[in-house]
Scaffold this motif. Structure first.
Motif, PDB file in Angstrom:
ATOM      1  N   TRP A   1       0.855  -1.186   0.000  1.00  0.00           N
ATOM      2  CA  TRP A   1       0.000   0.000   0.000  1.00  0.00           C
ATOM      3  C   TRP A   1       0.888   1.232   0.000  1.00  0.00           C
ATOM      4  O   TRP A   1       1.940   1.251   0.644  1.00  0.00           O
TER       5      TRP A   1
ATOM      6  N   GLU B   1      -5.701   5.094   2.276  1.00  0.00           N
ATOM      7  CA  GLU B   1      -6.685   4.269   2.973  1.00  0.00           C
ATOM      8  C   GLU B   1      -6.737   2.886   2.324  1.00  0.00           C
ATOM      9  O   GLU B   1      -6.538   2.749   1.122  1.00  0.00           O
ATOM     10  N   HIS B   2      -7.050   1.871   3.106  1.00  0.00           N
ATOM     11  CA  HIS B   2      -7.038   0.499   2.586  1.00  0.00           C
ATOM     12  C   HIS B   2      -8.240   0.174   1.705  1.00  0.00           C
ATOM     13  O   HIS B   2      -8.285  -0.882   1.099  1.00  0.00           O
ATOM     14  N   HIS B   3      -9.198   1.048   1.589  1.00  0.00           N
ATOM     15  CA  HIS B   3     -10.292   0.796   0.651  1.00  0.00           C
ATOM     16  C   HIS B   3      -9.911   1.231  -0.764  1.00  0.00           C
ATOM     17  O   HIS B   3     -10.609   0.930  -1.710  1.00  0.00           O
ATOM     18  N   GLU B   4      -8.785   1.921  -0.901  1.00  0.00           N
ATOM     19  CA  GLU B   4      -8.271   2.303  -2.220  1.00  0.00           C
ATOM     20  C   GLU B   4      -7.401   1.166  -2.764  1.00  0.00           C
ATOM     21  O   GLU B   4      -6.878   0.358  -2.009  1.00  0.00           O
ATOM     22  N   PRO B   5      -7.241   1.091  -4.088  1.00  0.00           N
ATOM     23  CA  PRO B   5      -6.425   0.001  -4.663  1.00  0.00           C
ATOM     24  C   PRO B   5      -4.981   0.047  -4.157  1.00  0.00           C
ATOM     25  O   PRO B   5      -4.414   1.125  -3.975  1.00  0.00           O
TER      26      PRO B   5
ATOM     27  N   SER C   1      -5.791  -8.415  -8.040  1.00  0.00           N
ATOM     28  CA  SER C   1      -6.411  -8.597  -6.732  1.00  0.00           C
ATOM     29  C   SER C   1      -5.669  -9.675  -5.953  1.00  0.00           C
ATOM     30  O   SER C   1      -4.931 -10.483  -6.528  1.00  0.00           O
TER      31      SER C   1
END
Length: 95
Positions: free
Chosen positions: A12, A17-21, A40
């Motif tokens: 990351w 934020e972890h909801h972003e790719p 993914s």
């Protein structure tokens, strides 16, 4: 990374934020990055299983983990399941 037998790892960007790719999703085998920029975690794990099934032997420390994934969850070669895996209570409910 050089000490890893097999891994799927996610990188990351700092402060994201972890909801972003993620910046990168890769597969490492014996300390070498063999696949990167995968779409993914799911596809990375599926490709790792495919490489094991087609080309590689299970690493000794993860043998039974990968055997459960392959033979129980993916239902490949179920008739060749080791007795240790067959006798595990979790597996008995699926077989």
């Amino acid at each position: 990374m050089e000490q890893l037998t097999m891994a799927v790892y996610v990188i990351w960007k700092e402060g994201v934020e972890h909801h972003e790719p993620p910046a990168d999703i890769s597969v490492v085998i014996e300390g070498v990055k063999v696949l990167n920029e995968l779409p993914s975690f799911t596809s990375a794990f599926a490709l790792l299983l495919r490489m094991i099934y087609i080309n590689l032997a299970y690493p000794k420390t993860l043998r039974f983990t990968f055997e459960v994934f392959q033979k129980v969850l993916l239902q490949l070669d179920q008739h060749k399941m080791s007795s240790k895996v067959q006798n595990y209570p979790f597996v008995q409910s699926y077989v």
